[in-house]
Design a protein around this motif. Sequence first.
Motif, PDB file in Angstrom:
ATOM      1  N   TYR A  58      18.979  -2.280  13.710  1.00 60.32           N
ATOM      2  CA  TYR A  58      19.901  -1.238  14.033  1.00 60.32           C
ATOM      3  C   TYR A  58      19.877  -0.722  15.517  1.00 60.32           C
ATOM      4  O   TYR A  58      20.725  -0.315  16.168  1.00 60.32           O
ATOM      5  CB  TYR A  58      19.864   0.215  13.198  1.00 60.32           C
ATOM      6  CG  TYR A  58      21.133   1.058  13.085  1.00 60.32           C
ATOM      7  CD1 TYR A  58      22.317   0.579  13.028  1.00 60.32           C
ATOM      8  CD2 TYR A  58      20.742   2.294  13.798  1.00 60.32           C
ATOM      9  CE1 TYR A  58      23.379   1.651  13.379  1.00 60.32           C
ATOM     10  CE2 TYR A  58      21.719   3.307  13.801  1.00 60.32           C
ATOM     11  CZ  TYR A  58      23.048   2.796  13.748  1.00 60.32           C
ATOM     12  OH  TYR A  58      24.025   3.522  13.947  1.00 60.32           O
ATOM     13  N   SER A  59      18.318  -0.302  15.962  1.00 61.18           N
ATOM     14  CA  SER A  59      17.989  -0.161  17.225  1.00 61.18           C
ATOM     15  C   SER A  59      18.850  -0.901  18.265  1.00 61.18           C
ATOM     16  O   SER A  59      19.148  -0.642  19.389  1.00 61.18           O
ATOM     17  CB  SER A  59      16.653   0.362  17.364  1.00 61.18           C
ATOM     18  OG  SER A  59      15.898  -0.645  17.061  1.00 61.18           O
ATOM     19  N   ASN A  60      18.475  -2.128  17.931  1.00 62.07           N
ATOM     20  CA  ASN A  60      19.119  -3.383  18.942  1.00 62.07           C
ATOM     21  C   ASN A  60      20.472  -3.340  18.958  1.00 62.07           C
ATOM     22  O   ASN A  60      20.820  -3.411  20.088  1.00 62.07           O
ATOM     23  CB  ASN A  60      18.605  -4.572  18.602  1.00 62.07           C
ATOM     24  CG  ASN A  60      16.931  -4.885  18.670  1.00 62.07           C
ATOM     25  OD1 ASN A  60      16.607  -4.111  19.450  1.00 62.07           O
ATOM     26  ND2 ASN A  60      16.511  -5.781  17.937  1.00 62.07           N
ATOM     27  N   TYR A  61      21.114  -2.960  18.028  1.00 56.79           N
ATOM     28  CA  TYR A  61      22.656  -2.779  17.882  1.00 56.79           C
ATOM     29  C   TYR A  61      23.064  -1.597  18.652  1.00 56.79           C
ATOM     30  O   TYR A  61      23.819  -2.009  19.761  1.00 56.79           O
ATOM     31  CB  TYR A  61      23.107  -2.701  16.467  1.00 56.79           C
ATOM     32  CG  TYR A  61      24.392  -2.216  16.252  1.00 56.79           C
ATOM     33  CD1 TYR A  61      25.487  -2.945  16.491  1.00 56.79           C
ATOM     34  CD2 TYR A  61      24.373  -0.899  15.843  1.00 56.79           C
ATOM     35  CE1 TYR A  61      26.794  -2.361  16.426  1.00 56.79           C
ATOM     36  CE2 TYR A  61      25.913  -0.230  16.078  1.00 56.79           C
ATOM     37  CZ  TYR A  61      27.059  -1.084  16.171  1.00 56.79           C
ATOM     38  OH  TYR A  61      28.196  -0.576  16.006  1.00 56.79           O
ATOM     39  N   LEU A  62      22.369  -0.704  18.438  1.00 57.44           N
ATOM     40  CA  LEU A  62      22.713   0.575  19.383  1.00 57.44           C
ATOM     41  C   LEU A  62      22.418   0.255  20.831  1.00 57.44           C
ATOM     42  O   LEU A  62      23.279   0.707  21.739  1.00 57.44           O
ATOM     43  CB  LEU A  62      21.940   1.719  19.064  1.00 57.44           C
ATOM     44  CG  LEU A  62      22.001   2.361  17.518  1.00 57.44           C
ATOM     45  CD1 LEU A  62      21.166   3.629  17.497  1.00 57.44           C
ATOM     46  CD2 LEU A  62      23.641   2.959  17.429  1.00 57.44           C
ATOM     47  N   ALA A  67      25.775   1.991  26.338  1.00 53.04           N
ATOM     48  CA  ALA A  67      25.175   2.179  27.644  1.00 53.04           C
ATOM     49  C   ALA A  67      24.912   3.561  28.130  1.00 53.04           C
ATOM     50  O   ALA A  67      23.921   3.616  28.894  1.00 53.04           O
ATOM     51  CB  ALA A  67      26.268   1.206  28.692  1.00 53.04           C
ATOM     52  N   ASN A  68      25.753   4.452  27.559  1.00 47.48           N
ATOM     53  CA  ASN A  68      25.610   5.578  28.000  1.00 47.48           C
ATOM     54  C   ASN A  68      24.224   6.297  27.308  1.00 47.48           C
ATOM     55  O   ASN A  68      24.085   6.234  26.001  1.00 47.48           O
ATOM     56  CB  ASN A  68      26.554   6.473  27.594  1.00 47.48           C
ATOM     57  CG  ASN A  68      26.517   8.238  27.956  1.00 47.48           C
ATOM     58  OD1 ASN A  68      25.557   9.020  27.239  1.00 47.48           O
ATOM     59  ND2 ASN A  68      27.179   8.425  28.930  1.00 47.48           N
ATOM     60  N   VAL A  69      23.155   6.860  28.229  1.00 46.36           N
ATOM     61  CA  VAL A  69      21.920   7.178  27.942  1.00 46.36           C
ATOM     62  C   VAL A  69      22.146   8.377  26.640  1.00 46.36           C
ATOM     63  O   VAL A  69      21.075   8.373  25.902  1.00 46.36           O
ATOM     64  CB  VAL A  69      21.113   7.589  29.019  1.00 46.36           C
ATOM     65  CG1 VAL A  69      19.845   7.927  28.485  1.00 46.36           C
ATOM     66  CG2 VAL A  69      20.925   6.239  30.045  1.00 46.36           C
ATOM     67  N   PHE A  72      23.457   7.228  23.560  1.00 42.96           N
ATOM     68  CA  PHE A  72      22.318   6.326  22.701  1.00 42.96           C
ATOM     69  C   PHE A  72      21.015   7.255  22.144  1.00 42.96           C
ATOM     70  O   PHE A  72      20.716   7.108  20.924  1.00 42.96           O
ATOM     71  CB  PHE A  72      21.792   5.300  23.482  1.00 42.96           C
ATOM     72  CG  PHE A  72      20.542   4.564  23.157  1.00 42.96           C
ATOM     73  CD1 PHE A  72      20.702   3.398  22.372  1.00 42.96           C
ATOM     74  CD2 PHE A  72      19.083   4.907  23.386  1.00 42.96           C
ATOM     75  CE1 PHE A  72      19.725   2.826  21.662  1.00 42.96           C
ATOM     76  CE2 PHE A  72      18.151   4.367  22.842  1.00 42.96           C
ATOM     77  CZ  PHE A  72      18.323   3.275  22.130  1.00 42.96           C
ATOM     78  N   ASN A  73      20.638   8.202  23.205  1.00 41.10           N
ATOM     79  CA  ASN A  73      19.435   9.033  22.767  1.00 41.10           C
ATOM     80  C   ASN A  73      19.805   9.897  21.467  1.00 41.10           C
ATOM     81  O   ASN A  73      18.942  10.406  20.858  1.00 41.10           O
ATOM     82  CB  ASN A  73      18.820   9.748  23.879  1.00 41.10           C
ATOM     83  CG  ASN A  73      18.043   9.024  24.810  1.00 41.10           C
ATOM     84  OD1 ASN A  73      17.771   7.744  24.630  1.00 41.10           O
ATOM     85  ND2 ASN A  73      17.858   9.331  26.161  1.00 41.10           N
ATOM     86  N   HIS A  74      20.887  10.308  21.613  1.00 38.31           N
ATOM     87  CA  HIS A  74      21.443  11.518  20.475  1.00 38.31           C
ATOM     88  C   HIS A  74      21.297  10.653  19.190  1.00 38.31           C
ATOM     89  O   HIS A  74      21.007  11.113  18.085  1.00 38.31           O
ATOM     90  CB  HIS A  74      22.932  11.883  20.743  1.00 38.31           C
ATOM     91  CG  HIS A  74      23.246  12.954  19.740  1.00 38.31           C
ATOM     92  ND1 HIS A  74      23.498  12.836  18.399  1.00 38.31           N
ATOM     93  CD2 HIS A  74      23.321  14.455  20.112  1.00 38.31           C
ATOM     94  CE1 HIS A  74      23.796  14.142  17.822  1.00 38.31           C
ATOM     95  NE2 HIS A  74      23.418  14.928  18.900  1.00 38.31           N
ATOM     96  N   GLN A 102      12.928   4.304  20.189  1.00 40.99           N
ATOM     97  CA  GLN A 102      12.553   4.641  21.523  1.00 40.99           C
ATOM     98  C   GLN A 102      13.862   5.138  22.253  1.00 40.99           C
ATOM     99  O   GLN A 102      14.608   4.238  22.655  1.00 40.99           O
ATOM    100  CB  GLN A 102      11.698   3.413  22.206  1.00 40.99           C
ATOM    101  CG  GLN A 102      10.884   3.919  23.356  1.00 40.99           C
ATOM    102  CD  GLN A 102       9.831   4.728  23.148  1.00 40.99           C
ATOM    103  OE1 GLN A 102       9.043   4.517  22.368  1.00 40.99           O
ATOM    104  NE2 GLN A 102       9.347   5.576  24.182  1.00 40.99           N
ATOM    105  N   PRO A 103      13.793   6.094  22.767  1.00 38.68           N
ATOM    106  CA  PRO A 103      14.979   6.667  23.578  1.00 38.68           C
ATOM    107  C   PRO A 103      14.625   6.204  25.000  1.00 38.68           C
ATOM    108  O   PRO A 103      13.707   5.818  25.265  1.00 38.68           O
ATOM    109  CB  PRO A 103      14.654   8.367  23.628  1.00 38.68           C
ATOM    110  CG  PRO A 103      13.297   8.415  23.339  1.00 38.68           C
ATOM    111  CD  PRO A 103      12.881   7.480  22.262  1.00 38.68           C
ATOM    112  N   LYS A 104      15.972   6.099  25.510  1.00 42.57           N
ATOM    113  CA  LYS A 104      15.932   5.264  26.924  1.00 42.57           C
ATOM    114  C   LYS A 104      15.761   6.667  28.146  1.00 42.57           C
ATOM    115  O   LYS A 104      16.136   7.827  27.544  1.00 42.57           O
ATOM    116  CB  LYS A 104      17.394   5.167  27.065  1.00 42.57           C
ATOM    117  CG  LYS A 104      17.768   4.005  26.484  1.00 42.57           C
ATOM    118  CD  LYS A 104      19.306   3.328  26.655  1.00 42.57           C
ATOM    119  CE  LYS A 104      19.579   2.172  26.007  1.00 42.57           C
ATOM    120  NZ  LYS A 104      21.099   1.769  26.464  1.00 42.57           N
ATOM    121  N   LYS A 105      15.028   6.320  29.039  1.00 40.81           N
ATOM    122  CA  LYS A 105      14.665   7.190  30.193  1.00 40.81           C
ATOM    123  C   LYS A 105      15.843   7.341  30.914  1.00 40.81           C
ATOM    124  O   LYS A 105      16.623   6.657  31.383  1.00 40.81           O
ATOM    125  CB  LYS A 105      13.578   6.819  30.870  1.00 40.81           C
ATOM    126  CG  LYS A 105      12.164   6.569  30.168  1.00 40.81           C
ATOM    127  CD  LYS A 105      11.181   6.175  31.163  1.00 40.81           C
ATOM    128  CE  LYS A 105       9.684   6.196  30.546  1.00 40.81           C
ATOM    129  NZ  LYS A 105       8.708   5.752  31.226  1.00 40.81           N
TER     130      LYS A 105
END
Length: 291
Positions: A58-62, A67-69, A72-74, A102-105
């Motif tokens: 699921y994380s790979n799907y997200l 693309a919006n950080v 995605f992080n939310h 893992q959230p994106k930086k």
Amino acid sequence: MVTLVEAWNSYFLLLNSLKKSAATKKQYNLDGQQFLAFAHENNYLNVDHHLKELLFIYSNYLKESYANVNTFNHKIATLRGFIDFVFLREWVDPFDYEGILQPKKRQKEALTLLTKKQLIQIANVWPTYFQYAKTMEHAWLARRNGCIVQLLMETGCKPAELVRMKWSHIQFESSIIYIANQNGRREIKLTSILMNMLTHYKEATEELHEEKLGEWVWVSEASQSKSISTKTIERIFQTISKDIGTNVRATDLRYTVMQKAFQTEKTIENIQEKMGYVRKWVLTERQDRFE
């Protein structure tokens, strides 16, 4: 065995008991329902030893879909909270999910500073409106807005600080203004140009409203009973942007004042006090982002 739907419904009951806004709760539930739909489509129905595998795909799907950080992080944060809840209820043996979710930086953009030419253009907008004003109200608005822009240029204060200013904060004899926020107040010396502008604005305000000055410095043409809002400041800069052909915000003036301070002040503590920063690391982070 607990199903994923049952687990989410229990978690959402917990969220509803917390002091979160309706919009925040709605977004959490949308994220959760999206996760449940993905799990169902891929035949993951229960909270069991397959949960780690589900989180991974699921994380790979997200990652592929958003693309919006921030978006995605939310969604990742929603899942993290849910998994913590599942572990707390002991519905599955705990595992290390942080490496999977893992959230994106965030890549922070450089702060673009205003040029001298742009500052001159900005400073000239409202005096020009004043020169061609056809009514007392229009002349007064141009005078008020010109004072606001000049004050932002000299102090670098935040719009939220500006709209809270009271006449008692300005010492006309010593050309001092006290800028207040929730952490206290700071003292800044103003130029004779701005003090002269404020004096004329003060007189014009009494004349327009046909009464003595009220408590607030920055009021509307209709009433002195309350201060203008930061939305009014935004509209002032929308007009400026349209007139000079460049998008400019009050925050851009603040950063320009800050950069000038970095070039002239001896210590970062002096700048911290002048700009009203409580945390020094925030100020140094801003300095690193200047172009």
